[in-house]
Design a protein around this motif. Sequence first.
Motif, PDB file in Angstrom:
ATOM      1  N   ILE A 202       0.842  -1.190   0.000  1.00  0.00           N
ATOM      2  CA  ILE A 202       0.000   0.000   0.000  1.00  0.00           C
ATOM      3  C   ILE A 202       0.881   1.245   0.000  1.00  0.00           C
ATOM      4  N   VAL A 203       0.308   2.339  -0.468  1.00  0.00           N
ATOM      5  CA  VAL A 203       1.009   3.619  -0.470  1.00  0.00           C
ATOM      6  C   VAL A 203       0.871   4.244   0.915  1.00  0.00           C
ATOM      7  N   TRP A 204       1.950   4.834   1.401  1.00  0.00           N
ATOM      8  CA  TRP A 204       1.955   5.450   2.719  1.00  0.00           C
ATOM      9  C   TRP A 204       2.072   6.957   2.591  1.00  0.00           C
ATOM     10  N   PRO A 205       1.436   7.761   3.439  1.00  0.00           N
ATOM     11  CA  PRO A 205       0.636   7.397   4.611  1.00  0.00           C
ATOM     12  C   PRO A 205      -0.839   7.219   4.267  1.00  0.00           C
ATOM     13  N   PRO A 206      -1.633   6.691   5.205  1.00  0.00           N
ATOM     14  CA  PRO A 206      -3.072   6.572   4.977  1.00  0.00           C
ATOM     15  C   PRO A 206      -3.779   7.889   5.254  1.00  0.00           C
ATOM     16  N   LEU A 207      -5.016   7.978   4.790  1.00  0.00           N
ATOM     17  CA  LEU A 207      -5.895   9.064   5.207  1.00  0.00           C
ATOM     18  C   LEU A 207      -6.585   8.574   6.474  1.00  0.00           C
ATOM     19  N   LEU A 208      -6.201   9.145   7.624  1.00  0.00           N
ATOM     20  CA  LEU A 208      -6.642   8.638   8.918  1.00  0.00           C
ATOM     21  C   LEU A 208      -7.717   9.543   9.495  1.00  0.00           C
ATOM     22  N   THR A 209      -8.878   8.947   9.833  1.00  0.00           N
ATOM     23  CA  THR A 209      -9.983   9.675  10.460  1.00  0.00           C
ATOM     24  C   THR A 209     -10.339   8.969  11.766  1.00  0.00           C
ATOM     25  N   VAL A 210     -10.362   9.733  12.862  1.00  0.00           N
ATOM     26  CA  VAL A 210     -10.657   9.160  14.171  1.00  0.00           C
ATOM     27  C   VAL A 210     -11.815   9.927  14.794  1.00  0.00           C
ATOM     28  N   THR A 211     -12.857   9.213  15.201  1.00  0.00           N
ATOM     29  CA  THR A 211     -13.984   9.803  15.924  1.00  0.00           C
ATOM     30  C   THR A 211     -14.188   9.013  17.212  1.00  0.00           C
ATOM     31  N   ASP A 212     -15.187   9.406  18.003  1.00  0.00           N
ATOM     32  CA  ASP A 212     -15.469   8.676  19.236  1.00  0.00           C
ATOM     33  C   ASP A 212     -15.972   7.263  18.967  1.00  0.00           C
ATOM     34  N   SER A 213     -16.460   6.999  17.757  1.00  0.00           N
ATOM     35  CA  SER A 213     -17.078   5.705  17.478  1.00  0.00           C
ATOM     36  C   SER A 213     -16.273   4.815  16.531  1.00  0.00           C
ATOM     37  N   HIS A 256       8.854  37.377  16.613  1.00  0.00           N
ATOM     38  CA  HIS A 256      10.234  37.603  17.071  1.00  0.00           C
ATOM     39  C   HIS A 256      10.755  36.508  17.992  1.00  0.00           C
ATOM     40  N   ASN A 257       9.866  35.735  18.663  1.00  0.00           N
ATOM     41  CA  ASN A 257      10.373  34.694  19.568  1.00  0.00           C
ATOM     42  C   ASN A 257       9.573  33.389  19.525  1.00  0.00           C
ATOM     43  N   VAL A 258       8.761  33.219  18.516  1.00  0.00           N
ATOM     44  CA  VAL A 258       7.999  31.979  18.365  1.00  0.00           C
ATOM     45  C   VAL A 258       8.346  31.346  17.023  1.00  0.00           C
ATOM     46  N   PHE A 259       8.595  30.032  17.054  1.00  0.00           N
ATOM     47  CA  PHE A 259       8.954  29.279  15.864  1.00  0.00           C
ATOM     48  C   PHE A 259       7.848  28.279  15.524  1.00  0.00           C
ATOM     49  N   LEU A 260       7.641  28.060  14.241  1.00  0.00           N
ATOM     50  CA  LEU A 260       6.811  26.948  13.769  1.00  0.00           C
ATOM     51  C   LEU A 260       7.756  25.838  13.353  1.00  0.00           C
ATOM     52  N   ILE A 261       7.648  24.687  14.032  1.00  0.00           N
ATOM     53  CA  ILE A 261       8.499  23.535  13.731  1.00  0.00           C
ATOM     54  C   ILE A 261       7.614  22.405  13.227  1.00  0.00           C
ATOM     55  N   GLY A 262       7.901  21.964  12.005  1.00  0.00           N
ATOM     56  CA  GLY A 262       7.141  20.868  11.402  1.00  0.00           C
ATOM     57  C   GLY A 262       7.894  19.559  11.521  1.00  0.00           C
ATOM     58  N   LEU A 263       7.190  18.513  11.947  1.00  0.00           N
ATOM     59  CA  LEU A 263       7.776  17.185  12.100  1.00  0.00           C
ATOM     60  C   LEU A 263       7.075  16.197  11.181  1.00  0.00           C
ATOM     61  N   SER A 264       7.852  15.357  10.532  1.00  0.00           N
ATOM     62  CA  SER A 264       7.290  14.302   9.683  1.00  0.00           C
ATOM     63  C   SER A 264       7.796  12.950  10.152  1.00  0.00           C
ATOM     64  N   ASN A 265       6.977  11.925   9.976  1.00  0.00           N
ATOM     65  CA  ASN A 265       7.361  10.583  10.392  1.00  0.00           C
ATOM     66  C   ASN A 265       8.565  10.107   9.593  1.00  0.00           C
ATOM     67  N   SER A 266       9.557   9.571  10.308  1.00  0.00           N
ATOM     68  CA  SER A 266      10.744   9.056   9.623  1.00  0.00           C
ATOM     69  C   SER A 266      10.553   7.613   9.185  1.00  0.00           C
ATOM     70  N   LYS A 267       9.527   6.948   9.721  1.00  0.00           N
ATOM     71  CA  LYS A 267       9.203   5.582   9.328  1.00  0.00           C
ATOM     72  C   LYS A 267       7.748   5.535   8.897  1.00  0.00           C
ATOM     73  N   ARG A 268       7.307   4.387   8.406  1.00  0.00           N
ATOM     74  CA  ARG A 268       5.914   4.237   7.966  1.00  0.00           C
ATOM     75  C   ARG A 268       5.025   3.997   9.188  1.00  0.00           C
TER      76      ARG A 268
END
Length: 484
Positions: A202-213, A256-268
């Motif tokens: 399968i192609v990674w990543p999946p489209l992941l949807t999480v709800t209470d149910s 001036h003192n806040v950064f946006l840091i983006g993280l991506s999964n290094s594994k599947r």
Amino acid sequence: MSATGNPRNKVALKPGHSLMDWIRLGNSGEDLAGTGGAILQVTKEQLAQHSTEKDAWLCIRGNVYNITRYMDFHPGGAEELMKGAGIDATNLFNKVHPWVNFESILKKCLVGRLTSAVDENIFEIPSSSKKDKIIREQKVSNSLPIVFDGPKVDWYQQQNFITMVVYLKELPKKVIISNEEPTELWIWLNDKCVGFSLMQSIVWPPLLTVTDSKIEAKYTKEKPDLWDDPSYIPDDFKEALTTIPMIIDRIEHVNHNVFLIGLSNSKRIAFHVPIGYHIPVKANINGTSLERNYTPVCGLDKKLSSDVNLLIKYYPDGVFSSWITSRKVGATVMIGHPVGNFSVGFLMKATHIILISAGTGFTPMTRLVDWALARRNKVLEVKLIFFNKAVKDIIWKSELQTLVSNNQRFRVEHVLSEPDSSWKKTSGWITPQLLHSYIPEFSDEDPLRSFFICVCGPISFTQLTERYLQDMGYPHENYFCFRG
């Protein structure tokens, strides 16, 4: 949109029976399920006893709904809906439109879960002769055996994709999906896991949807084809992931003192962070193991590309903030499992959501705003009261203004404690008088106007705000303070 019948066989609905009218009825507090709020275990025999227009229950994918009040709101008409009354209508539903979000439409009608009688196993895998034929290139296997001590797993496919669905009694604290081996799929719910063997990759990543149910993960197939059933991997235990390695793929100044840091999964590996939860970021700095909690954010007027996005304030004397904001793109950081106790269920009865934040206490509010504005309930209004020292400290000021311009249900009030002479709007600190100018005294006499308040900021700010809310009569059920 027909719950069980042909979507093209529409009927003329009576005045006052539109989808918006149905949503309003669901938000009125009326017990549409008829269970007094209890979630029941329903056998097929009990389900069959509710098969008339004046008392109709229906089961779709393991959930049992009381559809009696929905009859007059159903675009396909009561006759079509009655085809599924008193029975498990999953196959009937799947033949027409398995993509419809019936959980959302019938959420307030939920009676409970369909369970097996003593001599019956409703989770039994159907034999090949009993399986549905391919309909519009779709092959459906409606049930796999019980996993995770109870929840049921379904899978659906078309030529180009496959979708795995896990039905839940309650939302787990930890949801992780791994596909490190090309044809192995592992799912963790808390500390339990199950593995599936797939026919192809399968192609990674999946489209992941999480709800209470439910948890729904949709994967694109590397090669279009119709697959046989996924099979369970005999080893029903795989060592739990205590930390997850992630790669910094983005780091930029927000102010001036806040950064946006983006993280991506290094594994599947894919995982879910519930709204309002934070994640521990771990590091070994100068021989000392350190950990700090940060709340993932989402973009306000645009989608952020990283798997996890953090807004982190740099403190000159802060060991951890200095370390992480000085990392380079491509560096690896380790994160732990999400922690928290917030639930969007707290907000379900609200017509007005008030978000009170100071500084980087703004971070949990981004996903709350996104969640609230994505809901189709036009009655729901959202106001952000954002405290900062000066204009230069306001995080995403222009993005917030764009969101206000594009959404009539969203408003922002900025309050500065140390403004310059050009500031013409509200200034000062959090006080009872200031809160009264934005929020009315608590009242439960108007069921059509209910407030829920979320607070996040420095400890002293949060404690003061909570005390003022209590002085205004707000019970704990109507506010939530993010801490830590």
